[in-house]
Design a protein around this motif. Sequence first.
Motif, PDB file in Angstrom:
ATOM      1  N   CYS A  88       0.928  -1.414   0.159  1.00 52.03           N
ATOM      2  CA  CYS A  88      -0.010   0.093   0.047  1.00 52.03           C
ATOM      3  C   CYS A  88       0.787   1.370   0.094  1.00 52.03           C
ATOM      4  CB  CYS A  88      -0.831   0.062   1.293  1.00 52.03           C
ATOM      5  SG  CYS A  88      -1.465   1.552   1.915  1.00 52.03           S
ATOM      6  N   PHE A  91       2.871   2.429   2.912  1.00 56.69           N
ATOM      7  CA  PHE A  91       3.944   1.956   3.464  1.00 56.69           C
ATOM      8  C   PHE A  91       5.333   2.350   2.756  1.00 56.69           C
ATOM      9  CE2 PHE A  91       1.191  -1.300   5.135  1.00 56.69           C
ATOM     10  CZ  PHE A  91       1.647  -1.846   6.287  1.00 56.69           C
ATOM     11  N   GLY A 259      -8.107   2.334   1.724  1.00 56.05           N
ATOM     12  CA  GLY A 259      -8.217   2.145   0.506  1.00 56.05           C
ATOM     13  C   GLY A 259      -8.393   0.743  -0.118  1.00 56.05           C
TER      14      GLY A 259
HETATM   15  S1  SF4 Z   1      -4.675   2.193   3.796  1.00 53.50           S
HETATM   16 FE1  SF4 Z   1      -5.050  -0.217   4.546  1.00 53.50          FE
HETATM   17  S2  SF4 Z   1      -3.431  -1.052   3.344  1.00 53.50           S
HETATM   18 FE2  SF4 Z   1      -2.838   0.983   3.767  1.00 53.50          FE
HETATM   19  S3  SF4 Z   1      -1.599   1.105   5.488  1.00 53.50           S
HETATM   20 FE3  SF4 Z   1      -3.646   1.758   5.977  1.00 53.50          FE
HETATM   21  S4  SF4 Z   1      -4.958   0.004   6.587  1.00 53.50           S
HETATM   22 FE4  SF4 Z   1      -3.020  -0.714   5.504  1.00 53.50          FE
END
Ligand code: SF4
Length: 306
Positions: A88, A91, A259
């Motif tokens: 994602c 990260f 998302g």
């Molecule tokens: S948007 Fe969803 S996948 Fe991305 S860090 Fe947040 S919880 Fe995790």
Amino acid sequence: MITIGLPRGLYYFKHYVLWEEFFRNLGCDIVVSDETNKHILDMGVKYCSNETCLPVKVFHGHVMSLKDKVDYIFIPRYISVDKNEYTCPNFCGLPDMTALNLKNQVKILDINVHIDMFPYLILKSLKELGKVLNLEYSYVVNALKEAYLVFTKKQESSNNFEPFNSIKDKTKISLSILGHPYMIYDSYLSMKLIEKLNKRNISIYTPDNIDNITKRINAYPFQGKIFWDIGFELLGSAFTFTSNEVVDGIIYLTPFACGVDAFILEFIQRRFKSSDSLPILKLTVDEHTGEAGFDTRVEAFLDMVG
Ligand code: SF4
């Protein structure tokens, strides 16, 4: 001795063995932040914008809780952790986002992980990390290699679900708990869901019980195509458990503002609707979710599947 802080959020739930082992091999002291609690959550909420997903807010709270206890806080930059799979976007920018939101109050140590296109970036990062910690490059590389062996061994031992041989225990309710590891294994965010179900003698299956290859084969409709790694994990798990009729239902724990889940859940629910498949309960958690309402919904779901 140098002290490294590991925030108990996001990737920690998947890779804690790897990184704890790595820093231990380097001779560092490690401080892991406490389990998520209201204070940590409130700190995270304070430093992040409203639109930020709940786990990222909580991660910021964990970082702040470590701020005065350690020399550096370790925040890896995960871009891709396997071939053709991406993380994602949160990260990819996590070290920068954290430094910015916390107004550079913490010293961050990061490592770039981009297995799909630039695997050598890890080595480059290790060289830089060695310089910061004043350690030989070869020593740092060996520390990671050894930690990785320990990590893979631990991971293999948890893949104990045999998709084609597992037989449902008819005397017990079996449920699959799906969601990001930092939701389902964080007992504050999950409201101790797994613990509560275990107390009721319910068998629990999570994505960790299935090996990576099986999950990717069953990740309908995205088998083999570039996708988020967590997408493969969740789609593949949902359809592996259900195609073998090992579980009576699925509880999907999703954080507010994710998302990725917005897509994944849609695909799972659509497929279940069209094939008259298993009952699924979607539980969305945000910073205002109350435990009583959460438990009531779980109770109602258990009445239905029981
Ligand atoms: S948007 Fe969803 S996948 Fe991305 S860090 Fe947040 S919880 Fe995790």
